[in-house]
Design an enzyme around this catalytic site. Structure first.
Site, PDB file in Angstrom:
ATOM      1  N   GLU A  89       3.716  42.393  28.935  1.00 26.81           N
ATOM      2  CA  GLU A  89       4.774  42.447  27.909  1.00 26.81           C
ATOM      3  C   GLU A  89       5.779  43.553  28.261  1.00 26.81           C
ATOM      4  OE1 GLU A  89       7.405  42.163  25.404  1.00 26.81           O
ATOM      5  OE2 GLU A  89       5.783  40.723  25.013  1.00 26.81           O
ATOM      6  N   CYS A 240      10.492  30.475  11.848  1.00 22.80           N
ATOM      7  CA  CYS A 240      10.834  30.780  10.459  1.00 22.80           C
ATOM      8  C   CYS A 240      11.943  29.854   9.982  1.00 22.80           C
ATOM      9  CB  CYS A 240      11.241  32.239  10.292  1.00 22.80           C
ATOM     10  SG  CYS A 240      11.354  32.754   8.559  1.00 22.80           S
ATOM     11  N   CYS A 437       5.778  29.188   4.592  1.00 20.28           N
ATOM     12  CA  CYS A 437       7.137  29.716   4.521  1.00 20.28           C
ATOM     13  C   CYS A 437       7.304  30.404   3.172  1.00 20.28           C
ATOM     14  CB  CYS A 437       8.161  28.591   4.665  1.00 20.28           C
ATOM     15  SG  CYS A 437       9.867  29.144   4.413  1.00 20.28           S
TER      16      CYS A 437
END
Length: 493
Positions: A89, A240, A437
């Site tokens: 990462e 999202c 959500c």
């Protein structure tokens, strides 16, 4: 972290906005509500310990150290004796709390409230390579880091997240990582002059400034025509998926708060033909839009922006039946997509960019066509092409599922199946497509939309999930972050 420590972390967040809820009110709810108690129990480290009991051997490489990758590393580390795990990462802020960017953009949180350092969340004993994978070689069980360092593996887990492809929209610049790293090009066009996007950290900060500018402009506005605030949804899957609507609701709330809502017209331009894929939530959102005086135009995909004239160009499309010839020369009736450009002026516009897998993934043997998400069996999360490759999070190619709540279900399934595979067994754990959500509908209200591949509401609590509730606001704003940062990232929540 103990239950009392978790409670204190939550109450610190409550204290930042006493105008919404007092510490006393929050504490009463947190200590008496079964809903809150169940969430805190799942968050508290020590209440759901995973004992290291498996003696499977093998080198596990995880590409991506965000929520999905680091939570998976932690759970594997908890579950395997003497685990050999490497996380690759490059971003020092990779574990920052991305769901909070909406709250930053709405003026509820500050950017410091969501930024966390990657190095503080690397599980003990897990190796970290601070670089980027530049090539995958799944046939030979290798990845290359930064063009030079070759890493071999027995099991590979891909959790890179997605790329925000602003450059796919004519007039905008940049393709940036989901965490907002290397966003200089994008900031040349977005974050100023009424053009905003909450999908990267600097963009979220600028969006709050943009909303305040819109309020000031509305207060000074004297003309008969309303100011125009546009909110877009692209023609690709996005993480999202409720975020474009959340920032629309919060913009509305700030305009109401300032007494100038009547001077601004708020319009949603989604590429799709529905507000939400689950009928019950679609119907609820339509009613919410109607109650707030919002407008919407389905089947409009943003394709260009002229920042000088503040003009957005949408591809307005429809499906039409037409007669065509097939390969045998026979005439058949086929539906074809017909589109036309539509130009709309804006004073404020929030852009939700098209999204795709990082090119190194999408252009490899692991990616799929189109956006390039990793092709997997949607239940086991195992690669469709390579038996020792797995994926989760925003980059995985499954229906829906690009939320932190999805990752909370996926990473447990994936860990179980990786351990089974390392022990020579078939994977049996299955992901059911769970997605959540927490749709922020105002300052103090949230509709908690939970569902799975059945496209039916699957509420975790005995409450009507289509209703806006302050209780769900408390869960979204004050509880989910501690659950993520101290629960999921420890591999236990």
């Amino acid at each position: 972290m103990s239950k009392n420590q978790i409670l204190e972390e939550i109450l610190k967040e409550v204290d930042k906005h006493p105008e919404i809820m007092s510490r006393r009110e929050a504490l009463k709810y947190l200590t008496l509500s079964p809903l809150a108690a169940s969430v805190i129990a799942g968050t508290t480290i020590g209440t759901s310990e995973v004992s290291a009991s498996s003696d499977v051997k093998g080198k596990i490489v995880i590409v991506g150290g965000g929520l999905g990758g680091m939570s998976t590393a932690a759970r594997l580390n908890n579950s395997i004796n003497n685990a050999d795990i490497t996380v690759i990462e490059p971003d020092p802020l990779s574990v920052s709390y991305q769901p909070g960017q909406t709250l930053v953009a709405g003026g509820i949180w500050k950017i410091d409230d969501i930024q966390y350092n990657r190095d503080e969340f690397v599980p003990k004993g897990v190796k970290l390579i601070k670089g980027s994978v530049t090539a995958f070689d799944p046939k030979n069980n290798k990845v290359t880091v930064d063009g030079t360092q070759v890493i071999v593996y027995d099991q590979l887990i891909i959790a890179t997240g997605v790329m925000l492809n602003y450059a796919a929209i004519k007039g905008l610049d940049g393709v940036i990582t989901s965490n907002g790293k290397d966003n200089a090009a994008t900031k040349n066009t977005i974050t100023k002059d009424g053009l905003h996007s909450i999908y990267f950290q600097d963009g979220a900060v600028a969006t709050w400034a943009g909303i305040q500018e819109l309020v000031a402009k509305a207060k000074a506005h004297k003309g008969p025509d309303k100011l125009q605030a546009l909110f877009t949804e692209p023609n690709t899957p996005i993480k999202c998926g409720g975020a474009p609507k959340k920032i629309m609701y919060l913009t509305h709330a700030r305009l109401v708060e300032a007494g100038v809502r009547d001077k601004v017209e708020l319009t949603l331009y989604p590429d799709g033909g529905k507000m939400f894929g689950v009928p019950e939530y679609h119907d609820a959102i339509v009613k919410q839009f109607e109650a707030r005086g919002f407008k919407w135009n389905y089947k409009h995909n943003l394709v260009a922006v002229d920042t000088a004239t503040k003009t957005a160009t949408f591809d307005k499309w429809r499906m039409e039946k037409t007669e065509v010839e097939d390969e045998m020369g026979d005439k058949i009736v086929k539906e074809v997509k017909v589109s036309e450009p539509v130009q709309v002026k804006y004073d404020f516009m929030h852009v939700s960019p098209p999204m795709k897998a990082p090119d190194v993934v999408g252009q490899s043997e692991l990616g799929s066509q189109g956006p390039g998400f990793v092709t997997v069996d949607k239940e086991t999360l195992k690669s469709s092409f390579f038996p020792n490759v797995w994926s989760l999070g925003d980059v995985v190619g499954v229906p829906m599922g690009k939320t932190g709540g999805s990752v909370r279900k996926q990473y447990k399934v994936l860990v179980n199946n990786v351990i089974s595979a390392m022990g020579g067994k078939e994977p049996t754990s299955k992901y059911d497509g769970y997605t959540v959500c927490p749709l922020i509908t105002g300052i103090g209200t949230v509709m908690m939309a939970e569902f799975n591949w059945t496209k039916k509401p699957t509420p975790s609590f005995p409450l009507d999930p289509t209703k806006e509730r302050w209780i769900m606001w408390l869960l979204k704003v004050y509880i989910l972050k501690p659950m993520t940062m101290y629960g999921m990232l420890s591999g236990r929540a």
